[in-house]
Write a protein that holds these residues in place. Structure first.
Motif, PDB file in Angstrom:
ATOM      1  N   LYS A   1       4.540   0.862  -1.592  1.00 58.73           N
ATOM      2  CA  LYS A   1       4.454   0.578  -0.158  1.00 58.73           C
ATOM      3  C   LYS A   1       5.533  -0.414   0.276  1.00 58.73           C
ATOM      4  O   LYS A   1       5.722  -0.631   1.479  1.00 58.73           O
TER       5      LYS A   1
ATOM      6  N   SER B   1      -3.473   2.350   3.059  1.00 60.20           N
ATOM      7  CA  SER B   1      -2.897   3.522   3.713  1.00 60.20           C
ATOM      8  C   SER B   1      -1.608   3.964   3.001  1.00 60.20           C
ATOM      9  O   SER B   1      -0.800   3.136   2.579  1.00 60.20           O
TER      10      SER B   1
ATOM     11  N   ASN C   1       1.416   4.818   3.333  1.00 60.85           N
ATOM     12  CA  ASN C   1       2.677   4.773   4.064  1.00 60.85           C
ATOM     13  C   ASN C   1       3.469   3.563   3.582  1.00 60.85           C
ATOM     14  O   ASN C   1       2.886   2.589   3.141  1.00 60.85           O
TER      15      ASN C   1
ATOM     16  N   SER D   1       0.267   4.870   9.763  1.00 64.10           N
ATOM     17  CA  SER D   1      -0.663   5.365   8.740  1.00 64.10           C
ATOM     18  C   SER D   1      -0.714   6.891   8.783  1.00 64.10           C
ATOM     19  O   SER D   1      -0.718   7.487   9.861  1.00 64.10           O
TER      20      SER D   1
ATOM     21  N   GLU E   1      -8.431   2.809  10.874  1.00 63.83           N
ATOM     22  CA  GLU E   1      -8.925   2.157   9.670  1.00 63.83           C
ATOM     23  C   GLU E   1     -10.414   1.838   9.783  1.00 63.83           C
ATOM     24  O   GLU E   1     -11.023   1.950  10.847  1.00 63.83           O
TER      25      GLU E   1
HETATM   26 MG    MG Z   1      -2.075   0.230   6.545  1.00 66.33          MG
END
Ligand code: MG
Ligand code: AMP
Length: 316
Positions: free
Chosen positions: A51, A139, A141, A147, A174
């Motif tokens: 990430k 997430s 991404n 996301s 989320e």
């Molecule tokens: Mg996130």
């Protein structure tokens, strides 16, 4: 990389990967998560690296059932009530870590609390049951991007990661986060379950996290400058231990008698995986012997950025 269909064969292939410590993007009802074995520090370090997060935020740990949840965290009456009402579903509970908590400290970013959730997505459920391990899954991404709510989004942003394709995410935002650390439930993040429903379930009003710096650092680390900090004074960019210092080394130049070496080969992912456990152990030892901590220079590229971020806060 490979896109796996949400069939028995696809889930079995992803299970194998996760058990070996590899990462797989998995569907949940909120967004696609970049999943890894929560008991494996190297897998967690790989999540931060993939990430490219410049900081170690604590991660949400996904579990299959209540029995697993109770082996990881301590549930007070309120936490039990919320779990019974909203799990599986888009509500995350932050609870104290259980003694002998199997989840690696890196997932808690060094805190003594853990964020837990049983997701409702049927593919996520099947996977968690087959894997038989808790999975951290922020997430899927790169840090700072949107996301992903479909397998195609993940492939686009993280082309090297295997994806388990469970279709589009139904909720797309989320999870809500509630802290259950004492008698006062805390509203830590708005998300998939409304505050109103949570308060109706508990029969009390949720409190905002306290502003007082020290308490707040423990409860809502994502929003504060100072996360986990050792009690001992700490000196950075040390080359050798001075009198009364315990040295945390890095790389092949570290003296052989240093307290611990985060990575003798100079591997930043290994250093990240060892960071919090080493800080805790060194802090305990330093407190016992009335000593201070010194840490050797860690290069600032890749995961080194997050490591240095945390060390700088700890030393401040
Ligand atoms: Mg996130
Ligand atoms: P996500 O990016 O959806 O995986 O959510 C991670 C967020 O959950 C973090 O940035 C924190 O705000 C919150 N969180 C996770 N663990 C904890 C914890 N132990 N205490 C407080 N908040 C937490």
């Amino acid at each position: 990389m490979t896109t796996h269909p949400a069939t028995e064969t696809g889930i079995a292939a992803c299970t194998e990967k996760l058990k070996q410590g590899a990462l797989v993007a998995v569907p949940t009802e909120t967004v696609y998560g970049l999943a890894g074995d929560a008991t494996n520090a190297n897998a967690i370090a790989a999540i931060y690296a993939t990430k490219a997060r410049p900081q170690f935020n604590p991660l949400i740990c996904h579990i299959a059932d209540m029995e697993t949840a109770r082996a990881i965290g301590r549930f007070n009456e309120m936490a039990e009530k919320l779990a019974a009402a909203f799990w599986p579903g888009p509500l995350t509970l932050v609870v104290p870590r259980q003694k002998n908590c199997p989840v690696d400290l890196l997932a808690s970013a060094g805190l003594d609390t853990i964020a837990l959730r049983i997701p409702a997505h049927d593919v996520a459920q099947k996977l968690l049951h087959t894997v038989g391990l808790p999975l951290v899954a922020p997430s899927a991404n790169p840090s700072g991007r949107l996301s992903p709510s479909s397998a195609a989004h993940v492939r686009d942003m993280l082309p090297d990661i295997d994806v388990l394709d469970g279709g589009d995410c139904a909720i797309g935002v989320e999870s809500s986060i509630v802290g259950c650390l004492d008698e006062t439930p805390l509203w830590l993040r708005a998300g998939g379950v409304s505050r109103h429903h949570i308060e109706a379930c508990l029969g009390v009003t949720l409190s905002q996290p306290p502003q007082e710096k020290h308490a707040a650092a423990r409860l809502a680390p994502g929003r504060l400058a100072r996360h986990y900090a050792p009690q001992s004074r700490m000196r950075l960019n040390a080359e050798r231990a001075e009198d009364n210092e315990l040295l945390i080394g890095f790389g092949s130049d570290a003296p052989h008698d240093c307290f611990a070496n985060l990575s003798p080969s100079g591997d930043l992912a290994e250093a990240a995986a060892q960071l919090f456990a080493t800080l805790h152990a060194a802090d305990d030892a330093a407190q016992h012997g009335a000593r201070r901590l010194a840490v050797m220079t860690i290069p600032i590229h890749g995961l080194g950025e997050a490591i240095n971020d945390r060390l700088t806060r700890a030393a401040s």
